[in-house]
Design a protein around this motif. Structure first.
Motif, mmCIF file in Angstrom:
data_model
loop_
_atom_site.group_PDB
_atom_site.id
_atom_site.type_symbol
_atom_site.label_atom_id
_atom_site.label_comp_id
_atom_site.label_asym_id
_atom_site.label_seq_id
_atom_site.Cartn_x
_atom_site.Cartn_y
_atom_site.Cartn_z
ATOM 1 N N GLY A 19 51.961 29.077 41.069
ATOM 2 C CA GLY A 19 52.930 27.987 40.976
ATOM 3 C C GLY A 19 53.535 27.628 42.315
ATOM 4 N N SER A 20 53.937 28.629 43.092
ATOM 5 C CA SER A 20 54.571 28.362 44.383
ATOM 6 C C SER A 20 53.557 27.858 45.410
ATOM 7 C CB SER A 20 55.267 29.622 44.904
ATOM 8 O OG SER A 20 54.388 30.731 44.972
ATOM 9 N N ALA A 63 56.562 26.575 35.154
ATOM 10 C CA ALA A 63 57.992 26.851 35.288
ATOM 11 C C ALA A 63 58.351 27.176 36.734
ATOM 12 C CB ALA A 63 58.390 28.005 34.368
ATOM 13 N N PHE A 64 57.562 28.027 37.378
ATOM 14 C CA PHE A 64 57.881 28.387 38.766
ATOM 15 C C PHE A 64 57.539 27.271 39.734
ATOM 16 C CE2 PHE A 64 58.228 32.675 37.117
ATOM 17 C CZ PHE A 64 59.309 33.144 37.840
ATOM 18 N N PHE A 65 56.539 26.481 39.417
ATOM 19 C CA PHE A 65 56.266 25.292 40.215
ATOM 20 C C PHE A 65 57.416 24.293 40.058
ATOM 21 C CE2 PHE A 65 54.691 20.902 39.910
ATOM 22 C CZ PHE A 65 54.328 20.692 41.232
ATOM 23 N N GLY A 66 57.817 24.071 38.801
ATOM 24 C CA GLY A 66 58.869 23.095 38.531
ATOM 25 C C GLY A 66 60.228 23.505 39.044
ATOM 26 N N ASN A 67 60.419 24.811 39.254
ATOM 27 C CA ASN A 67 61.704 25.309 39.732
ATOM 28 C C ASN A 67 62.099 24.690 41.072
ATOM 29 O OD1 ASN A 67 63.998 27.055 39.596
ATOM 30 N ND2 ASN A 67 62.997 28.433 41.031
ATOM 31 N N THR A 75 61.957 19.668 42.993
ATOM 32 C CA THR A 75 62.955 18.762 43.575
ATOM 33 C C THR A 75 62.720 18.608 45.071
ATOM 34 O OG1 THR A 75 64.430 20.672 43.730
ATOM 35 C CG2 THR A 75 64.750 19.202 41.867
ATOM 36 N N VAL A 76 62.507 19.716 45.777
ATOM 37 C CA VAL A 76 62.319 19.639 47.226
ATOM 38 C C VAL A 76 60.937 19.118 47.581
ATOM 39 C CG1 VAL A 76 64.015 21.390 47.805
ATOM 40 C CG2 VAL A 76 61.668 22.085 47.331
ATOM 41 N N MET A 77 59.977 19.209 46.660
ATOM 42 C CA MET A 77 58.656 18.628 46.922
ATOM 43 C C MET A 77 58.762 17.109 47.006
ATOM 44 S SD MET A 77 55.154 18.856 44.645
ATOM 45 C CE MET A 77 55.762 17.689 43.421
#
Length: 451
Positions: free
Chosen positions: A67-68, A214-218, A221-223
């Motif tokens: 995800g990250s 979930a961890f990608f979406g966390n 915002t900064v993407m």
């Protein structure tokens, strides 16, 4: 030049392109800023939230890693416009959405940032309150919450200078504290963690995919507004070098925090990470060090990720001064009632909130990438037009609005995999809408805008 004149000049140029000679972030400062921005108690909470999905420790590790890493790739793609031009995210949006239409994605981006701002601030205030209780027996969480908010607003008024200062100092503290938190989990609760998390059978099905999202979406915002940071980075760094900065700062720390959050929750049964570590650490000195980490984490995250984007949005949309916009963001963050969001029972709700707004962020990202890489072929010769309210990009580009509506609907059908299902269809809808409008002779200089 007087201070008032200098301040007025800075306000007037805050949304204008930053010239290369005026950029302040080196490769190292940029890395520290992103490190501080991605390390948050929200990431710890996301780790604990995945336990309900039935994942074991290996599956959790891989979910956070994947995800990250996907997130870093997205940042590398979306930071290029602003790194090249020096213009912020709010202006970048005008290329695809129009000088009036950009208000829609700007506000979609700003709302989660304000919610996270309040969430992180309450946890930071809780950490200060627990330090006061441990050292002096004084308990007043509301006082420390408001005090912490005031400190953040003062630092935020300084803009990237304040964020850079906190990032450079806090980054070192945060790295050391992360390793200590991992050490506490392994040495004090290793048997419980091994039995209930490490040797667990787990699942590689949809819960695993949902954890990746979930961890990608966390941090999506900064993407989206990666340009708000890349525009401050000094020239001479290729996309690969900037990508290395993002990866080093974000991926190892996110993986470690996600696993620590899951371990702490497994060991104590407490979802709130502050309360979990409070229950695990019985030494006052060590407790103060641990809670100090939490304070630094919240401070650096809020300054880098949750204040600057909505502040820029208010400045552009409502022609506010930077100071006024920062204060307004701080007030709205309090209005989100973060004391409710941080309850143990709210962990699952926070996870759902992240996945829902990811369903909107994926389509916005797809529109930006399609606009810059395909429609404009990585050129920014229309930059001056984006600052002209009566230029060729004036009004609302309904092709972009329609595309994100279609994409969001597709994403909301199953929020667990929203980014994967919504992004490509959104890009295709946007591209073909633009081509259709071009055939109708309503296409002007790379975009269609309905005045």
């Amino acid at each position: 030049m007087s201070e008032s004149t200098k301040s007025a000049k800075q306000e007037a140029s805050s949304l204008k392109p930053i010239q290369e000679k005026d950029r302040i972030m080196s490769w190292g400062s940029n890395t520290m800023l992103w490190l501080g921005g991605c390390i948050s108690i929200g990431t710890l909470s996301m780790g604990s939230a995945q336990l309900d999905k039935g994942l074991n420790l290996l599956q959790l590790f891989l979910a956070v890693l994947i995800g990250s890493t996907i997130l870093v790739v997205g940042i590398c793609l979306n930071d290029q416009f602003s790194y090249k031009t020096g213009a912020p995210y709010a202006v970048q949006l005008k290329s695809a959405f129009g000088t009036k239409g950009n208000i829609v994605p700007v506000m979609i981006r700003g709302l989660p940032a304000i919610v996270w701002y309040g969430f992180q601030t309450w946890l930071g205030g809780s950490a200060i309150n627990n330090i006061a209780k441990a050292l002096f027996g004084y308990d007043n969480i509301w006082l420390f919450f408001l005090l912490f908010q005031l400190i953040q607003i003062i630092l935020s008024i300084r803009g990237f200078q304040g964020a850079k200062w906190v990032g450079n100092i806090g980054g070192v503290v945060i790295v050391l504290a992360m390793f200590y938190l991992l050490y506490v989990c392994v040495t004090q609760q290793g048997d419980v963690i091994a039995e209930n998390l490490l040797h667990k059978e787990g699942t590689w099905g949809m819960p695993f995919i949902a954890a990746i999202i979930a961890f990608f979406g966390n941090s999506t915002t900064v993407m989206l507004n990666a340009g708000d940071y890349s525009r401050e980075v000094k020239s001479g760094y290729s996309a690969v070098k900037r990508g290395a900065s993002y990866f080093i700062a974000m991926v190892p720390s996110t993986v470690m925090l996600g696993m620590i959050g899951a371990m702490a929750c497994t060991a104590t049964g407490i979802a709130n990470p502050i309360n979990a570590f409070y229950a695990m650490v019985d030494n006052k000195i060590i407790l103060v060090v641990t809670l100090s980490f939490i304070i630094f984490a919240q401070l650096s995250t809020n300054l880098a990720s949750n204040v600057i984007p909505p502040a820029y949005a208010f400045m552009d949309a409502f022609k506010m001064k930077h100071k006024t916009a920062v204060i307004l963001v701080g007030i709205l963050a309090v209005c989100t009632c973060p004391w409710i969001l941080t309850n143990d029972s709210s962990a699952a709700g926070l996870d759902l909130f992240v996945k829902i707004y990811t369903a909107f962020f994926g389509p916005i990202f797809a529109v930006l990438i399609t606009d810059y890489f395909i429609l404009h072929r990585r050129k920014a010769d229309h930059l001056d037009d984006l600052y002209d309210e009566n230029g060729d990009h004036s009004g609302v580009n309904w092709a972009a609005i329609i595309a994100i509506i279609v994409g969001a609907i597709i994403g909301l059908i199953n929020v667990d995999i929203s980014f994967f299902t919504a992004t490509i269809p959104t890009g295709l809808v946007f591209y073909f809408c633009m081509k259709y409008m071009k055939s109708c002779e309503r296409f002007r200089k790379g975009t269609i805008l309905d005045k």
